[in-house]
Design an enzyme around this catalytic site. Sequence first.
Site, PDB file in Angstrom:
ATOM      1  N   THR A 116       0.715  -1.248   0.069  1.00 37.31           N
ATOM      2  CA  THR A 116       0.071  -0.203   0.075  1.00 37.31           C
ATOM      3  C   THR A 116       0.826   1.307  -0.180  1.00 37.31           C
ATOM      4  O   THR A 116       1.910   1.479   0.777  1.00 37.31           O
ATOM      5  CB  THR A 116      -1.019   0.090   1.453  1.00 37.31           C
ATOM      6  N   ASP A 134      -4.011  -8.471  -0.756  1.00 40.72           N
ATOM      7  CA  ASP A 134      -3.406  -7.211  -0.360  1.00 40.72           C
ATOM      8  C   ASP A 134      -3.336  -7.580   1.427  1.00 40.72           C
ATOM      9  O   ASP A 134      -4.242  -7.022   2.042  1.00 40.72           O
ATOM     10  CB  ASP A 134      -4.642  -6.021  -0.532  1.00 40.72           C
ATOM     11  N   GLU A 142     -11.192   0.093  -6.240  1.00 35.58           N
ATOM     12  CA  GLU A 142     -11.894  -0.371  -5.125  1.00 35.58           C
ATOM     13  C   GLU A 142     -12.954   0.889  -4.662  1.00 35.58           C
ATOM     14  O   GLU A 142     -12.412   1.996  -4.639  1.00 35.58           O
ATOM     15  CB  GLU A 142     -10.773  -0.752  -4.041  1.00 35.58           C
ATOM     16  N   LYS A 152     -12.565  -9.138   3.831  1.00 39.90           N
ATOM     17  CA  LYS A 152     -11.592  -8.851   4.629  1.00 39.90           C
ATOM     18  C   LYS A 152     -12.195  -9.448   6.268  1.00 39.90           C
ATOM     19  O   LYS A 152     -13.488  -9.353   6.262  1.00 39.90           O
ATOM     20  CB  LYS A 152     -11.443  -7.485   5.220  1.00 39.90           C
ATOM     21  N   ASP A 191      -0.670  -6.956   3.375  1.00 36.06           N
ATOM     22  CA  ASP A 191       0.735  -6.304   3.591  1.00 36.06           C
ATOM     23  C   ASP A 191       0.536  -5.818   5.176  1.00 36.06           C
ATOM     24  O   ASP A 191       1.543  -4.838   5.385  1.00 36.06           O
ATOM     25  CB  ASP A 191       0.940  -5.008   2.734  1.00 36.06           C
ATOM     26  N   LYS A 196      -0.714  -0.792  -4.412  1.00 43.04           N
ATOM     27  CA  LYS A 196      -2.332  -0.365  -3.981  1.00 43.04           C
ATOM     28  C   LYS A 196      -1.966   1.121  -3.657  1.00 43.04           C
ATOM     29  O   LYS A 196      -1.422   1.380  -2.589  1.00 43.04           O
ATOM     30  CB  LYS A 196      -2.759  -1.246  -2.864  1.00 43.04           C
ATOM     31  N   CYS A 234      -6.733  -6.897   4.133  1.00 48.49           N
ATOM     32  CA  CYS A 234      -6.602  -6.766   5.392  1.00 48.49           C
ATOM     33  C   CYS A 234      -6.646  -5.295   6.237  1.00 48.49           C
ATOM     34  O   CYS A 234      -6.624  -4.294   5.374  1.00 48.49           O
ATOM     35  CB  CYS A 234      -5.160  -7.536   6.052  1.00 48.49           C
ATOM     36  N   ASP A 268      -7.648   2.504  -4.689  1.00 54.71           N
ATOM     37  CA  ASP A 268      -8.734   2.521  -3.669  1.00 54.71           C
ATOM     38  C   ASP A 268      -9.163   3.890  -3.432  1.00 54.71           C
ATOM     39  O   ASP A 268      -8.467   4.695  -2.848  1.00 54.71           O
ATOM     40  CB  ASP A 268      -7.989   2.002  -2.340  1.00 54.71           C
ATOM     41  N   ASP A 318     -15.805  -2.931  -1.487  1.00 56.46           N
ATOM     42  CA  ASP A 318     -15.050  -3.194  -0.317  1.00 56.46           C
ATOM     43  C   ASP A 318     -16.086  -2.762   0.713  1.00 56.46           C
ATOM     44  O   ASP A 318     -16.834  -3.685   1.370  1.00 56.46           O
ATOM     45  CB  ASP A 318     -13.926  -2.356  -0.166  1.00 56.46           C
ATOM     46  N   LYS A 371      -3.737   4.544  -2.255  1.00 60.06           N
ATOM     47  CA  LYS A 371      -4.915   5.120  -1.520  1.00 60.06           C
ATOM     48  C   LYS A 371      -5.109   6.708  -2.221  1.00 60.06           C
ATOM     49  O   LYS A 371      -4.395   7.203  -2.186  1.00 60.06           O
ATOM     50  CB  LYS A 371      -4.451   5.388  -0.230  1.00 60.06           C
TER      51      LYS A 371
END
Length: 326
Positions: free
Chosen positions: A124, A297, A202, A247, A299, A149, A275, A176, A225, A151
């Site tokens: 991320t 994902d 996402e 998740k 991490d 990934k 997660c 995301d 999500d 944000k």
Amino acid sequence: MTLTVSVTVERWLVAGSFIISRGAKEHVDVIFCEISDGAFTGRAEATPIYYEGETAQECADEIRRFAAEYPALTHAILLQKMTRGAARNALDCALWDLDCQKSNSALWQLTGLPQPAPTLSAFTISLGRPELMETQARQAAAEGFALLKLKLSGENDQERVAAVHRGAPDARLIVDANESWNDIDIAAEAARLEQYSVELIEQPVSAGRDHLLAGIRSPIPLCADESCHTSADVERIAPFYDAVNIKLDKAGGLTEAIAIARAAQAADMKIMVGCMLSTSLGIQPAFALAQLAKWVDLDGPWLLAKDRDDGFRLESGRILPADSPV
């Protein structure tokens, strides 16, 4: 059989800070849960869903109350009597760990999941200035991460994605949006991002506003999500999304997470396994589920300043169990 349940709250520091559109985190409080039958003890970890108002202490108190009311815990009782969330996740996963020890079996064998293999995980890139995100991407690529990934926030997103692509031009990208694209042309935004190796978007819109995606023809698959928590949600969201991010903390345990995965497969949706911030203990059951996923994902442990001593290893962006010979 009466089981003994113990729970504590642990605080783990983040490496630097973890920044998304909802704010920055410098530490994460997790729930550490143990369930014992007197001969064996199962362990698990869960992270409160902060954006739903959960706190670690409240989750720990919920676990104590529930264990006192239902001392003969089973997976079925948890699903029937306890609401989803981190508290149920901790109990469900601790029960699975206890089941594994009592039967001397691996988790994948008990759950009918594929035998785990080293698995590529996304890394991320926190929300920040484009030049900072570019630097983070370059460093992640140098460390072997081939899937990143990002944000995003709904503002200057193309600039941020372009910067990450410059920093890691060979990396595959997931973005995301964190529910921030409610008021933009999503198909047009996706078309602008396609040139940067973005292969998944996402949660573009707020949970509960999924109807905004009706009729949108995005060149990049859309993934739910926050809009999907349990298997019962899959039928509702399937018309709007191509994939679902599972998740365990959201689902309230591995048992329900597997049910989501099976429902997604039946709806011809692709699977992502994600997660919260966590140590390796928190992602251990998710790693088993990740064998069904197209995108992984997990991490969380590598975003912390320190992981548990017996945690997973990371080699060239791949997650390996600590005892793996690979």
